[in-house]
Design an enzyme around this catalytic site. Structure first.
Site, short mmCIF file in Angstrom:
data_model
loop_
_atom_site.label_atom_id
_atom_site.label_comp_id
_atom_site.label_asym_id
_atom_site.label_seq_id
_atom_site.Cartn_x
_atom_site.Cartn_y
_atom_site.Cartn_z
N HIS A 471 0.82 -1.22 0.00
CA HIS A 471 0.00 0.00 0.00
C HIS A 471 0.85 1.26 0.00
O HIS A 471 0.56 2.22 0.71
CB HIS A 471 -0.95 0.02 1.20
CG HIS A 471 -1.83 -1.17 1.32
ND1 HIS A 471 -2.91 -1.21 2.16
CD2 HIS A 471 -1.80 -2.39 0.73
CE1 HIS A 471 -3.50 -2.39 2.09
NE2 HIS A 471 -2.83 -3.12 1.21
N ARG A 533 -7.52 3.52 -1.02
CA ARG A 533 -6.77 2.44 -0.37
C ARG A 533 -5.35 2.32 -0.93
O ARG A 533 -4.38 2.47 -0.22
CB ARG A 533 -7.51 1.11 -0.51
CG ARG A 533 -6.80 -0.07 0.17
CD ARG A 533 -7.62 -1.33 0.07
NE ARG A 533 -6.95 -2.46 0.69
CZ ARG A 533 -6.12 -3.29 0.04
NH1 ARG A 533 -5.86 -3.10 -1.25
NH2 ARG A 533 -5.56 -4.30 0.67
N GLY A 552 -8.70 -2.75 -4.22
CA GLY A 552 -9.47 -2.99 -3.01
C GLY A 552 -8.78 -4.03 -2.14
O GLY A 552 -7.69 -4.50 -2.43
N GLU A 558 -11.54 -0.62 -7.99
CA GLU A 558 -12.33 0.52 -8.44
C GLU A 558 -11.70 1.26 -9.60
O GLU A 558 -10.47 1.38 -9.69
CB GLU A 558 -12.50 1.53 -7.29
CG GLU A 558 -13.14 0.99 -6.04
CD GLU A 558 -13.22 2.05 -4.95
OE1 GLU A 558 -13.00 3.25 -5.25
OE2 GLU A 558 -13.50 1.69 -3.79
N TYR A 568 -13.60 9.22 -1.47
CA TYR A 568 -13.96 7.97 -2.15
C TYR A 568 -14.17 6.80 -1.20
O TYR A 568 -14.25 5.66 -1.65
CB TYR A 568 -12.92 7.69 -3.25
CG TYR A 568 -13.08 8.74 -4.34
CD1 TYR A 568 -13.90 8.52 -5.44
CD2 TYR A 568 -12.51 10.00 -4.20
CE1 TYR A 568 -14.12 9.51 -6.38
CE2 TYR A 568 -12.73 11.00 -5.14
CZ TYR A 568 -13.53 10.74 -6.23
OH TYR A 568 -13.77 11.72 -7.16
#
Length: 682
Positions: A471, A533, A552, A558, A568
């Site tokens: 991430h 994310r 996700g 997305e 969002y």
């Protein structure tokens, strides 16, 4: 969050909730009542006797009541300074909220949901929460008493925590290890983290996906629901009561054994045939194989090389050369990996002309992970090597040379390293390249001169983006406004995505010199949009609108059309899934996919057509932009090249650069097997 009175539900129930929003017990330090007699704001009142201040006066004989028969309604208290909030206690009147959420904010503008329910029944709700906030809000959406004569009514609204925000994360959990491995489960253990305020939870991930959360006193847990004969990479992050997240533990590699010993391969697929062909694709069908346990899928081959895969009995193979004959065979495989004998071989000739997606040609190969790629004025391209930290130049014919190594880059034993690359819109004059990379302490954006075929002077533009194993985000894109946009991951802490004071979980917007643009939506801040994310795709269309693709957790990926200052929804909303998705303040995605069908690696736009490369989905999606949406996505190359990382326009050929990303789950240089290709667009 979970009510304190219901905490004994245990870790199994906790894990299920954690996939929707962060779940933590109260901080170990004794909390202090922070809200009493503090300023209060409300959406409405039912009269002068029911003012909002009644909810923070310390007396249950008074109450705040909203105007009757109005949904939603809210009340928030100003604590006077940012605090580490650990507990919210709500004492309801009979006119309670059946559905409501508790939200935190540092500025009374952007709110982060830390508790949500649709089954409220009044009485006293004693809730353990975690986060840094000055403002705490209760937002009711459904009344317990739905008659037109009733509103919402709170006797007391009490917020507990520690004055002065806790910004120190826990130490890294140590010595993560596995035992008791079965075909569907594994027992994981780790050594305790420490924290100045106390560790309240451990989050367990599998290669970036949250799979379970346990409380801070638990150092062993069993992960269930695994797939037999499958590789996993588990690691642990510690979390404190303020939502600070540690760096990841070591990764524990686990391969589950088969549920049964199976050495018998499926039967060979029968009657392989061509059902259609175009200039650059061939559609195939075959009769199903049988297996003693069950057929899992099929691989398609041409001249011995795998060119496609399918779970059913048909596939379309694209990227072929027009007016050319190709041989094909198909093999079935089962869950144990047993491969059948080949089907009958057929030869199919593609038609003359050209499809929308034309022939794919390999330009070159790489032993590292090509992550970011930009076109140079001379027709060649530069790309970053994530794990060697080098920038390489490649010509259209495939000749390569290293132009330099970026200093101060660090891997994360996951997805960090040398990531995004962008070229200055005024490169002919200033020769700047813009780079997003992980350092030993953070993620950052720098710019580096590229002159006379080599890297030169560098300048750090932005630091302090929290790094973690996964991430990290990393995509860079200059907009038609001349500003630099950066896609940033949440650093494996979803609460950061809603914190306007954090750089993580955001799209950032910078001036080319690294300063904050004066027209950004939040004065003095780099934030352009929030609630993300992990962003790996950014692209601008002909109208100057920004499109974004993000990964996700375990439900939905997305595609978003980004609005200035837009929220969002992550972590309370993943795609269109999650208890927070009904929040009208959240922007809804344009498209969603199941994570196994996508996991976006890159995004580009050519002639107002979106091309999204996919990692786990191992395919390239094509979508024509229609207004504020797209036509139905069409997938290409499924199972042909493996994981697809970056897609960019190739102005020399009029097609696309496309890079693969196979062998990318560590930070070891030169241990990958990747390609750089050109995809023709007709």
């Amino acid at each position: 969050m979970v009510p304190l009175s219901r905490w004994r539900a245990g870790a199994a129930g906790l894990a299920a909730v954690a996939l929707t929003f962060a779940v933590v017990p109260a901080a170990t330090a004794a909390p202090v009542l922070l809200s009493q007699n503090k300023p209060v704001s409300v959406s409405s009142t039912g009269g002068s006797a029911y003012a909002g201040t009644n909810a923070v006066d310390g007396s249950t004989s008074t109450r705040w009541a909203s105007q009757k028969n109005i949904d939603p309604a809210w009340i928030y208290v100003d604590l006077g300074a940012v605090a580490a909030v650990s507990q919210v206690k709500l004492t309801w009147d009979l006119s309670c909220a059946k559905a409501y959420r508790v939200e935190l904010s540092t500025n009374a503008t952007q709110w982060s949901t830390v508790y949500e329910t649709t089954t409220g029944d009044g009485g006293v709700d004693d809730l353990a929460v975690g986060g840094n906030a000055r403002y705490v809000r209760v937002f009711g959406t459904t009344r317990c008493r739905t008659g037109s004569a009733y509103g919402y009514s709170l006797q007391e609204f009490q917020v507990y925590g520690t004055v002065g925000a806790d910004t120190e994360p826990p130490t890294t959990p140590g010595n993560a290890r596995a035992s008791d491995i079965t075909s569907t489960s594994v027992k994981l253990s780790w050594d305790a983290s420490t924290d100045d305020k106390g560790v309240v939870a451990y989050d367990i991930y599998n290669t970036g996906q949250l799979v379970k959360t346990v409380d801070g006193a638990t150092l062993t847990t069993t992960i269930t629901g695994l797939t037999p004969n499958t590789n996993y990479g588990f690691y642990v992050n510690a979390r404190d009561g303020a939502g600070n997240v540690s760096q990841a533990s070591n990764t524990v590699a686990v391969k589950t054994p088969p549920d049964v010993v199976d050495n018998e391969p499926p039967t060979a697929p029968g009657n392989l045939r061509s059902t259609a062909s175009t200039a650059n694709s061939v559609s195939l069908a075959w009769n199903a194989s049988t297996d003693n346990i069950g057929v899992k899928g099929y691989n398609v081959y041409s001249s011995g090389e795998q060119v496609g895969s399918a779970t059913g009995t048909s596939a379309t193979i694209s990227g072929l050369k027009a007016n050319t004959t190709y041989p094909f065979t198909v093999k079935a495989f089962d869950a144990a990996g047993n491969l059948s004998a080949a089907s009958n071989e057929i030869s199919v000739r593609t038609k003359a002309g050209g499809d929308v997606i034309g022939e794919v040609k390999q330009v070159t190969t790489s032993t590292d992970v090509p992550w970011g790629l930009v076109n140079l004025p001379d027709g060649s391209a530069l790309y970053t090597e994530r794990d060697t930290h080098k920038i390489t130049r490649v010509t259209q014919s495939g000749t390569k040379n290293t132009v330099g190594t970026v200093s101060n880059v660090s891997g994360t034993d996951g997805e960090g390293g040398l990531l995004g690359l962008e070229i200055s819109p005024t490169f002919a004059q200033d020769h700047w390249l813009y780079v997003y990379h992980t350092s030993p302490s953070d993620n950052r954006i720098v710019r580096i001169k590229y002159e006379n075929g080599a890297l030169g002077q560098s300048q750090v533009l932005l630091t302090g983006i929290v790094r973690n194993r996964y991430h990290n985000g990393g995509r860079l894109r200059f907009g038609p406004d001349g500003k630099l946009y950066a896609g940033v991951g949440d650093g494996q802490s979803g609460s950061r995505a809603q914190d306007i004071n954090s750089l993580n979980g955001k799209i950032l917007r910078l001036n080319p010199d690294g300063s904050v643009p004066s027209d950004n939506p939040f004065p003095g801040k780099y934030v352009w949009s929030l609630g993300h994310r992990n962003i790996e795709g950014l692209a601008f269309d002909s109208q100057g609108r920004l499109w974004e693709a993000e990964l996700g957790n375990s439900v939905m990926d997305e595609l978003n059309l980004i609005k200035k200052g837009g929220n969002y929804g992550w972590p309370s909303c993943e795609g269109t899934s999650g208890s927070g998705c009904g929040n009208s303040a959240y922007n809804k995605p344009v498209r969603t996919w199941g994570v196994s069908s996508a996991s976006p690696g890159g995004l580009t736009i050519v002639n107002d057509t979106l091309f999204m490369s996919c990692l786990r989905g191992e395919r390239l999606y094509r979508m024509k932009i229609n207004g504020s949406g797209t036509d139905t996505p069409v997938a290409y190359f499924q199972g042909t090249y493996g994981r697809l990382r970056t897609v960019e326009p190739n102005p020399v050929t009029g097609g696309l650069w496309l890079t693969t990303s196979n062998g990318d789950k560590d930070s070891t240089g030169n241990n990958s097997n990747t390609r750089i290709m050109n995809v023709a667009l007709n």
